[in-house]
Design a protein around this motif. Structure first.
Motif, PDB file in Angstrom:
ATOM      1  N   ALA A  47     -54.844  -7.101  63.817  1.00 20.07           N
ATOM      2  CA  ALA A  47     -54.453  -6.551  62.513  1.00 20.07           C
ATOM      3  C   ALA A  47     -55.682  -6.184  61.693  1.00 20.07           C
ATOM      4  N   ILE A  48     -56.770  -6.905  61.902  1.00 21.03           N
ATOM      5  CA  ILE A  48     -58.015  -6.626  61.184  1.00 21.03           C
ATOM      6  C   ILE A  48     -58.710  -5.417  61.790  1.00 21.03           C
ATOM      7  N   ASP A  49     -58.781  -5.395  63.132  1.00 17.68           N
ATOM      8  CA  ASP A  49     -59.505  -4.329  63.837  1.00 17.68           C
ATOM      9  C   ASP A  49     -58.872  -4.174  65.213  1.00 17.68           C
ATOM     10  N   ALA A  50     -58.372  -2.994  65.491  1.00 21.48           N
ATOM     11  CA  ALA A  50     -57.684  -2.749  66.763  1.00 21.48           C
ATOM     12  C   ALA A  50     -58.646  -2.600  67.938  1.00 21.48           C
ATOM     13  N   ALA A  51     -59.954  -2.548  67.669  1.00 19.89           N
ATOM     14  CA  ALA A  51     -60.925  -2.427  68.764  1.00 19.89           C
ATOM     15  C   ALA A  51     -60.806  -3.627  69.690  1.00 19.89           C
ATOM     16  N   PRO A  52     -60.967  -3.405  70.991  1.00 20.68           N
ATOM     17  CA  PRO A  52     -60.862  -4.524  71.932  1.00 20.68           C
ATOM     18  C   PRO A  52     -61.902  -5.604  71.632  1.00 20.68           C
ATOM     19  N   ALA A  53     -61.470  -6.831  71.676  1.00 21.69           N
ATOM     20  CA  ALA A  53     -62.362  -7.966  71.480  1.00 21.69           C
ATOM     21  C   ALA A  53     -62.901  -8.412  72.836  1.00 21.69           C
ATOM     22  N   TRP A  54     -64.055  -9.070  72.810  1.00 18.42           N
ATOM     23  CA  TRP A  54     -64.620  -9.598  74.053  1.00 18.42           C
ATOM     24  C   TRP A  54     -63.708 -10.679  74.599  1.00 18.42           C
ATOM     25  N   ALA A 107     -53.865  -9.201  81.784  1.00 21.29           N
ATOM     26  CA  ALA A 107     -54.413  -8.460  82.919  1.00 21.29           C
ATOM     27  C   ALA A 107     -54.584  -6.967  82.634  1.00 21.29           C
ATOM     28  N   SER A 108     -53.722  -6.402  81.818  1.00 25.58           N
ATOM     29  CA  SER A 108     -53.813  -4.965  81.540  1.00 25.58           C
ATOM     30  C   SER A 108     -54.617  -4.669  80.284  1.00 25.58           C
ATOM     31  N   ARG A 109     -55.122  -5.681  79.622  1.00 28.15           N
ATOM     32  CA  ARG A 109     -55.869  -5.497  78.367  1.00 28.15           C
ATOM     33  C   ARG A 109     -57.337  -5.339  78.668  1.00 28.15           C
ATOM     34  N   PRO A 110     -58.061  -4.651  77.780  1.00 28.44           N
ATOM     35  CA  PRO A 110     -59.517  -4.495  77.957  1.00 28.44           C
ATOM     36  C   PRO A 110     -60.234  -5.816  77.737  1.00 28.44           C
TER      37      PRO A 110
END
Length: 163
Positions: free
Chosen positions: A142-149, A160-163
């Motif tokens: 919700a804060i940032d849609a960028a993929p997290a580590w 499994a399908s997530r970055p």
């Protein structure tokens, strides 16, 4: 904000103040690193060839390039990482974990994980720990849609399908 939400928020805000301070104190005492610096070294240690573009590492760390660059300078001074041009595209800079940096991660991580286990997972049931992960990801997205580590070994059917 409802009284119930205010009480929940007070608990979250307190956690956001106390947990980073406890993690930083342990890492500073035991390894001379901040939690942020340890996170950078840990991410590099898990990366292919122990190297990442600085821009990728900044994204993983939810950091600006400026903050990452200052931390990288401190870690370079300790000989824990080095920066070099990306040979595949010279417009980018790579952060490369040094052998000393790898040794630091190997030394610091068990004590750090023991503290996390005690402070976070020791206070929760397995179901609560799972829910904490779900809730934390939802708030983070919700804060940032960028993929997290995410650690490479954390591949489950759920992610499994997530970055």
């Amino acid at each position: 904000m409802s009284p119930e939400h205010l009480e929940i928020w007070a608990s979250v805000a307190t956690l956001l103040e106390r947990l980073p301070a406890a993690l930083d104190a342990q890492l500073q005492r035991d390894s001379g690193l901040t939690h942020f610096e340890h996170g950078l070294l840990y991410a590099l240690d898990r990366a292919p060839d122990r190297r990442l573009r600085m821009s990728t590492l900044a994204g993983y760390a939810s950091s600006t390039l400026s903050r990452l660059s200052r931390a990288a300078s401190r870690l370079e001074a300790k000989r824990l990482l080095r920066r070099e041009p990306d040979p595949s595209d010279g417009r980018f800079t790579l952060a490369v974990l040094t052998p000393e940096g790898h040794a630091m991660v190997e030394e610091a991580t068990p004590r750090h994980h023991a503290l996390v286990d005690r402070l976070v997972f020791g206070a929760l049931t397995e179901a609560q720990a799972h829910q904490l992960g779900v809730v934390s990801r939802r708030i983070g997205e919700a804060i940032d849609a960028a993929p997290a580590w995410r650690p490479p070994e954390a591949t489950t059917p759920e992610n499994a399908s997530r970055p």
